[in-house]
Design an enzyme around this catalytic site. Structure first.
Site, short mmCIF file in Angstrom:
data_model
loop_
_atom_site.label_atom_id
_atom_site.label_comp_id
_atom_site.label_asym_id
_atom_site.label_seq_id
_atom_site.Cartn_x
_atom_site.Cartn_y
_atom_site.Cartn_z
N GLY A 8 -11.74 28.29 -6.33
CA GLY A 8 -11.29 26.91 -6.47
C GLY A 8 -12.19 26.16 -7.43
N CYS A 13 -15.44 33.90 -5.31
CA CYS A 13 -15.87 32.82 -6.19
C CYS A 13 -16.24 31.56 -5.38
CB CYS A 13 -14.80 32.57 -7.24
SG CYS A 13 -15.45 31.69 -8.65
N TYR A 14 -15.43 30.51 -5.42
CA TYR A 14 -15.76 29.34 -4.58
C TYR A 14 -15.84 29.76 -3.11
CZ TYR A 14 -15.63 24.77 -2.36
OH TYR A 14 -15.94 23.67 -1.60
N HIS A 26 -13.40 37.46 -9.65
CA HIS A 26 -12.01 37.45 -9.15
C HIS A 26 -11.42 38.86 -9.19
CE1 HIS A 26 -11.28 33.10 -8.82
NE2 HIS A 26 -12.19 33.00 -9.78
N GLU A 32 -8.64 39.78 -8.09
CA GLU A 32 -7.17 39.77 -8.12
C GLU A 32 -6.58 39.73 -9.52
OE1 GLU A 32 -9.17 37.64 -6.86
OE2 GLU A 32 -8.71 35.58 -7.39
N ASP A 48 18.42 36.35 -6.83
CA ASP A 48 18.05 35.72 -5.56
C ASP A 48 19.28 35.38 -4.72
OD1 ASP A 48 15.62 35.88 -6.76
OD2 ASP A 48 15.48 33.75 -7.26
N LYS A 103 9.26 37.51 -5.86
CA LYS A 103 10.41 38.00 -6.64
C LYS A 103 10.56 39.53 -6.59
CE LYS A 103 13.60 36.92 -9.78
NZ LYS A 103 14.54 35.81 -9.65
#
Ligand code: XMP
Length: 521
Positions: A60, A87-88, A178, A180, A235, A377
């Protein structure tokens, strides 16, 4: 809407990082059910009710040094479950558990960095450091200057002496980078190890989801009627098939044909859902209404507003004919419902008014059925495959609600739409023939409001010019033009000019987004 309480759950507490959603993506890929919740909503009661099997504290933009900066409830550290701080999240963890965080001063790090291992081994790092170091993505101003009691260091980078730390006794893990993001190439492995440490069995599969979603739809709807706006997009198609499987003829789909669809599209949708799936389907042929209202209109926003307004009117008209309809089905996805943490606030500028049926349920007094609310998705695509929808439907490029209207700058005429449909069909055929369709996020032709002089055979032509567009993208928010070969472009231009009457010039749009947008209007 589905009953997810029977699944093992991981909680991601969001402190406002731009990439929090990617954490969820990585975990779902590992068949772990997780939810993202903004830190403001995560109270002690919430935490206990959620009963997570593990917790991740996201990154963040805030600084733990600032008064009132975001914190998780301290019970996070008393649940007895593994916690991973990123991180944060790492800094807040150290700060709350008795370590120290300091401001930048030459130790801020943004971008690529390399982490090297310490002597001690950590199961979280299995499969890491085989090459002696790992590339990671850093993005921090503050840094940890003293780790909390109980923690040890397992990895360092030149500017982050505490890049990877852990308290193995309590199962707390903290990383400065990070894992990710794409730029931490081996990051997925860390998540895989983390969920293994937390004892997840990987019970989040599409087969299980399908069964549960069907149960939940039956329970919610009872013996009432449901209407569903079917566009033929992924969708709404997956939502319709799933609901149909749950409640059969209690579902009626409304397919609005506004005359702005691609070649053969209406027939394809109607054949597929009415004939193949045996659904109750209303084919609302309202081409005259839409094209009449658009006559003489050239302004992009005016066109969008006309189409959006009429769409709602038409949908409402047909829906009113369905006796006893109490529910409206929508293909809302998880990214649409994640409440994001905003630090900057303020409304963003309207670039284009998007076409949707927001506000319609309230106006019509309908309740919502949203069976895809928990899915990303690509999970919707996996569910579609599970439900037996053909690959050609599931892998379709997105198509905007206002249809060809926004690919026809200037005034819309039937003649121009017909030319556009033909050119688009040739272009997509070319892309498929060259095996490129799945590499491209979206490809289409726009017909330009100019006519140019050409020569064909011995004669002069004076016909429309068109632009080919093809982009790669992850989410449609940013995009790059697709680097077709010159041979492909040349062959496609020749085919369009030879096969489509009314076009005598073909251009290729090489604008990225930003500064361009994907559609022309
Ligand atoms: P832009 O042109 O804004 O498009 O870069 C981003 C993505 O959104 C699609 N798009 C729409 N989809 N209703 C939709 O359902 C709309 O009004 C609309 N306008 C743009 C566009 O096709 C691209 O995928």
């Amino acid at each position: 809407m589905t009953d997810i309480s029977s699944h093992e759950r991981l909680l991601i507490i969001d402190f406002g990082s731009q990439v929090t959603q990617l954490i969820a993506r990585r975990l779902r890929e590992l068949s772990v059910y997780c939810e993202i919740h903004p830190y403001q909503n995560v109270t002690s009661e919430f935490l206990i009710g959620f009963a997570p099997k593990a917790v991740i504290l996201s990154g963040g933009p805030a600084s733990v040094m600032t008064e009132g900066s975001p914190r998780p409830p301290k019970e996070v550290f008393n649940l007895g479950v593994p916690v991973l701080g990123i991180c944060y999240g790492q800094q807040v963890m150290m700060h709350m558990l008795g370590g120290k965080v300091e401001r930048g001063h030459g130790t801020a790090e943004f971008g690529r960095a390399y982490v090297t291992p310490e002597d001690a081994k950590l199961p979280l790092l299995d499969g890491w450091f085989d090459g002696g170091k790992e590339q990671v993505w850093m993005s921090h101003g503050d840094h940890v200057s003293a780790i909390a009691p109980g923690f040890e260091v397992y990895g360092t980078s030149p500017n982050a002496p505490f890049a990877i730390t852990a308290d193995t006794e309590r199962n707390f893990y903290a990383v400065q980078f990070h894992p990710e993001v794409h730029h931490t190439p081996n990051g997925a492995k860390l998540y895989e190890n983390f969920i293994k440490l937390a004892g997840f069995s990987g019970d989040w599969t599409m087969g299980a989801y399908r069964e549960q979603a069907i149960e939940a739809i039956r329970k919610q709807v009872g013996d009432k009627q449901v209407i569903c706006g079917l566009s033929g997009g992924v969708d709404s198609s997956v939502a319709a098939v799933l609901i149909h499987e749950a409640i059969g003829d209690q579902l009626t789909c409304v397919f609005v044909d506004h005359g702005l669809l691609r070649k053969g599209e209406a027939e394809e949708v109607v054949t597929m859902f009415r004939d193949h799936y045996n659904m109750k389907l209303i084919h609302a042929d309202e081409q005259e209404l839409f094209l009449g209202a658009l006559d003489g209109q050239a302004d992009p926003e005016t066109k969008r507003k006309i189409i959006g307004g009429l769409f709602i009117d038409v949908f409402q008209k047909y829906a009113n004919e369905i006796d006893g309809a109490e529910y409206l089905a929508q293909g809302t996805l998880y990214p649409d419902v994640i409440e994001s943490v905003s630090f900057s606030g303020g409304p963003s500028v309207t670039i284009k008014s998007h076409h949707n049926v927001g506000g319609l349920p309230e106006k019509m007094g309908l309740k919502l059925v949203e069976p895809l609310r928990e899915l990303f998705k690509d999970e919707v695509r996996a569910l579609g495959t599970e439900l037996g929808l053909p690959k050609s439907f599931i892998g379709r490029h997105p198509f905007p609600g206002p249809g060809l209207a926004i690919r026809c700058p200037g005034e819309i005429t039937r003649a121009k739409l017909d030319i556009l449909r033909e050119a688009d069909a040739v272009y997509i055929d070319q892309i498929r023939k060259h095996g490129l369709y799945d590499e491209i996020w979206q490809a289409f032709v726009a017909i330009l409001p100019v006519r140019t002089v050409g020569v064909m055979g011995d004669g002069r032509t004076y016909d429309y010019a068109c632009a080919l567009r093809a982009v790669t993208s992850v989410d449609g928010m940013t995009a790059d033009y697709y680097p077709f070969s010159h041979e492909f472009l040349g062959e496609t231009a020749t085919r369009i000019i030879n096969e489509v009457e009314g076009i005598n010039r073909v251009t290729y749009d090489i604008t990225s987004k930003p500064p361009g947008t994907i559609e022309w209007e």
